[in-house]
Motif scaffolding. Structure first.
Motif, short mmCIF file in Angstrom:
data_model
loop_
_atom_site.label_atom_id
_atom_site.label_comp_id
_atom_site.label_asym_id
_atom_site.label_seq_id
_atom_site.Cartn_x
_atom_site.Cartn_y
_atom_site.Cartn_z
N TYR A 344 5.59 -6.59 1.85
CA TYR A 344 5.95 -6.77 0.45
C TYR A 344 4.75 -7.23 -0.38
O TYR A 344 4.62 -6.85 -1.55
CB TYR A 344 7.10 -7.76 0.31
CG TYR A 344 8.46 -7.11 0.42
CD1 TYR A 344 8.93 -6.27 -0.57
CD2 TYR A 344 9.28 -7.34 1.53
CE1 TYR A 344 10.18 -5.67 -0.49
CE2 TYR A 344 10.53 -6.75 1.63
CZ TYR A 344 10.97 -5.91 0.62
OH TYR A 344 12.20 -5.32 0.70
N GLU A 345 3.88 -8.03 0.21
CA GLU A 345 2.69 -8.45 -0.53
C GLU A 345 1.85 -7.23 -0.89
O GLU A 345 1.34 -7.11 -2.02
CB GLU A 345 1.87 -9.44 0.31
CG GLU A 345 0.67 -10.00 -0.42
CD GLU A 345 -0.06 -11.07 0.36
OE1 GLU A 345 -1.12 -11.52 -0.11
OE2 GLU A 345 0.42 -11.46 1.45
N GLY A 346 1.70 -6.30 0.06
CA GLY A 346 0.96 -5.08 -0.23
C GLY A 346 1.67 -4.19 -1.23
O GLY A 346 1.05 -3.62 -2.14
N LEU A 419 -7.80 9.96 -1.42
CA LEU A 419 -6.47 9.35 -1.35
C LEU A 419 -6.56 8.07 -0.55
O LEU A 419 -6.94 8.10 0.64
CB LEU A 419 -5.47 10.30 -0.69
CG LEU A 419 -4.86 11.43 -1.54
CD1 LEU A 419 -5.92 12.33 -2.13
CD2 LEU A 419 -3.89 12.25 -0.70
N ARG A 420 -6.25 6.96 -1.17
CA ARG A 420 -6.26 5.66 -0.49
C ARG A 420 -4.83 5.19 -0.29
O ARG A 420 -4.10 5.00 -1.26
CB ARG A 420 -7.04 4.63 -1.31
CG ARG A 420 -7.07 3.24 -0.67
CD ARG A 420 -7.98 2.30 -1.45
NE ARG A 420 -7.54 2.15 -2.83
CZ ARG A 420 -6.62 1.26 -3.23
NH1 ARG A 420 -6.03 0.47 -2.35
NH2 ARG A 420 -6.30 1.17 -4.51
N ALA A 424 -1.64 1.08 4.23
CA ALA A 424 -2.17 1.28 5.59
C ALA A 424 -3.68 1.09 5.68
O ALA A 424 -4.25 1.27 6.75
CB ALA A 424 -1.79 2.68 6.07
N ASP A 425 -4.33 0.75 4.60
CA ASP A 425 -5.78 0.57 4.60
C ASP A 425 -6.49 1.79 5.18
O ASP A 425 -7.35 1.68 6.05
CB ASP A 425 -6.15 -0.70 5.39
CG ASP A 425 -7.61 -1.11 5.15
OD1 ASP A 425 -8.14 -0.79 4.08
OD2 ASP A 425 -8.19 -1.74 6.05
N LEU A 451 1.82 5.45 0.30
CA LEU A 451 1.66 5.16 -1.11
C LEU A 451 0.18 5.37 -1.42
O LEU A 451 -0.65 4.49 -1.23
CB LEU A 451 2.09 3.72 -1.43
CG LEU A 451 1.82 3.20 -2.84
CD1 LEU A 451 2.34 4.16 -3.90
CD2 LEU A 451 2.42 1.82 -3.03
N PHE A 452 -0.15 6.58 -1.86
CA PHE A 452 -1.53 6.95 -2.11
C PHE A 452 -1.91 6.68 -3.56
O PHE A 452 -1.21 7.10 -4.48
CB PHE A 452 -1.74 8.44 -1.85
CG PHE A 452 -1.66 8.86 -0.41
CD1 PHE A 452 -2.44 8.26 0.56
CD2 PHE A 452 -0.80 9.90 -0.04
CE1 PHE A 452 -2.36 8.67 1.88
CE2 PHE A 452 -0.72 10.31 1.27
CZ PHE A 452 -1.50 9.70 2.25
#
Length: 473
Positions: A344-346, A419-420, A424-425, A451-452
């Motif tokens: 959730y923080e991410g 695309l980041r 998932a880093d 979530l890119f």
């Protein structure tokens, strides 16, 4: 009052009694809304919420008065100031359908209520109550027995409608918006079918078309949220509500299949933009119970990245499993789920961006191959706000899925793209021509998601020519 709300606000619901009791147990002295430590407000503000809904601040009976045990009107005002300092608005409750048996209107304005006779109180005490020689109907909706602890207001009575406007104007002086309990019960057609001749003559105007504009004359940015069911969301939106509960999405995420979610999200964009998305609130089971394992994360990402308002409930991020009854002021201790907290923080950090609050949203088509129909498990959409882009892809089944996501961006083939994945880093470089012609290939394990955030990447020629710096990639 703050300025106009964002198009797609994030709202944090707090069960006020339970929350204050938990803080009190931690710090060891009496806490009310006027004495909440600054660190507690800071912890809420870090997630980027536009509003906090303090659920249950009104006194358990009488009128809409803040309970003295929570700090009274002064305590609420103090809490609102603390939130405003952090750029957060305040939402409170309004229950238009019924009141407590000791509400002043019972004795001062019996005409505001659905009434009965002595025979009703004698023959059907579950539905009618005798109070000081008068017989009142107990509050109810048409599909369930009457609620034993409240009396039914008459939504057709013009005096009641005027009194309701004054009540909401009073509430509007204390907050920035209201969540309206069971708002569809006040619709003329539903109210008439529930109470028939006892309600009297059906008015020409709807209850909400009288109340909402009257309040907005003096509070133009005041937010109206409707708790709504029975496919009445569109109707309530047309009557002036900013957002209506999206219980249908909740049900389809919990019990439906990807196609049912996809069909729901294919509705009119104007309708989509006025829905309030959630996977738990004080009326629903805890998300940790309703959505087990990674299904919780898939459902949370879905509800948090769609257009409309996004509702989160205190305790959701820690994976709480016990849902206290509304009238309780305590809850059992539970060990926080640290993995879920990190998720959730991410997620909240990723959507705390104008892209997800003011951007344009579009559904994306997914395709696959004749020998691999697993693409049907994928649901995808994208956001665009100026140069900022994002793609969301979710596998809404318990089996692996592969497919191609087709994006609606007209300039896709003109660029290479980076695309980041915010969850998932991971970083992927993709060719725009390939994405435009074939679609973006995606492979996801059960209940997993992407979530890119998308940015134009330097082509080899541009990079060699020095036309784009690394900071721009």
């Amino acid at each position: 009052m703050m300025s106009k709300w964002p198009l797609h606000p994030a709202i944090y619901e707090i069960n006020t009694w339970v929350w204050l009791s938990a803080i009190d147990a931690r710090i060891g002295h009496g806490v009310d809304l006027s004495s909440v430590p600054a660190a507690e407000w800071d912890a809420i503000a870090k997630f980027g919420f536009e509003a906090v809904w303090l659920m249950g601040v009104w006194e358990r009976s009488a009128a809409y008065v803040v309970d003295p045990n929570l700090g009274g009107a002064e305590g609420l005002a103090a809490a609102r100031r603390e939130l405003a300092r952090r750029g957060i608005r305040l939402i409170l409750d309004f229950v238009p359908n019924h009141v407590a048996p000791d509400h002043p209107w019972v004795f001062e304005h019996p005409e505001y209520f659905i009434r009965g006779g002595p025979d009703d109180a004698r023959d059907d005490p579950a539905t009618f109550a005798a109070i000081e020689g008068q017989v009142y109907a107990r509050g109810r909706d048409p599909y369930f027995p009457a609620w034993p602890d409240v009396l039914q207001l008459n939504a057709f009575d013009p005096g009641l409608r005027r009194a309701a406007i004054q009540t909401v104007l009073s509430i509007a002086g204390q907050c920035d918006g209201i969540r309206n309990d069971m708002a569809m019960l006040l619709l003329n057609a539903i109210f008439e079918s529930t109470w028939g001749r006892r309600a009297g003559q059906r008015p020409e105007a709807e209850y909400w078309t009288e109340l909402i504009p009257a309040v907005r004359e003096s509070h133009p940015h005041f937010l109206f949220i409707a708790e709504a069911y029975w496919d009445r969301e569109w109707e309530l939106q047309q009557l002036g509500f900013d957002y209506c509960y999206d219980k249908r999405l909740y049900d389809r995420l919990e019990l439906g299949d990807p196609e049912s979610v996809r069909l729901h999200l294919s509705a009119d964009p104007a309708y989509q933009a006025k829905l309030l998305r959630f996977i738990e609130n004080h009326d629903e089971p805890r998300a940790m119970v309703a959505f087990s394992g990674y299904k919780h994360e898939a459902a949370a990402l879905t509800s948090a990245t769609l257009p409309g308002a996004r509702l989160f409930y205190e305790g959701q991020f820690q994976g709480r499993t016990v849902r206290p009854a509304v009238f309780l002021g305590r809850r059992p201790e539970e060990c926080p789920n640290q993995e879920l907290e990190r998720f959730y923080e991410g997620l909240l950090g990723a959507i705390d961006d104008p892209l997800f609050h003011e951007g344009n949203w579009s559904m994306c088509r997914c395709t696959g191959w004749p020998d691999n129909p697993s693409f049907e498990s994928l649901v995808a959409w994208c956001w665009e706000h100026g140069e900022d882009r994002a793609i969301v892809v979710v596998n809404l089944t318990g089996a692996p899925a592969q497919g191609r996501v087709h994006l609606p961006w007209s300039d896709l083939q003109e660029n290479a793209w980076r695309l980041r994945d915010c969850l998932a880093d991971a970083v992927f470089d993709r060719d725009g021509v390939d994405m435009a012609q074939q679609g973006l290939y995606v492979g996801l394990e059960p209940w997993k998601c992407h979530l890119f955030r998308c940015a134009r990447a330097a082509t080899a020629a541009e990079a060699s020519a020095g036309l784009m710096s690394p900071a721009q990639v």
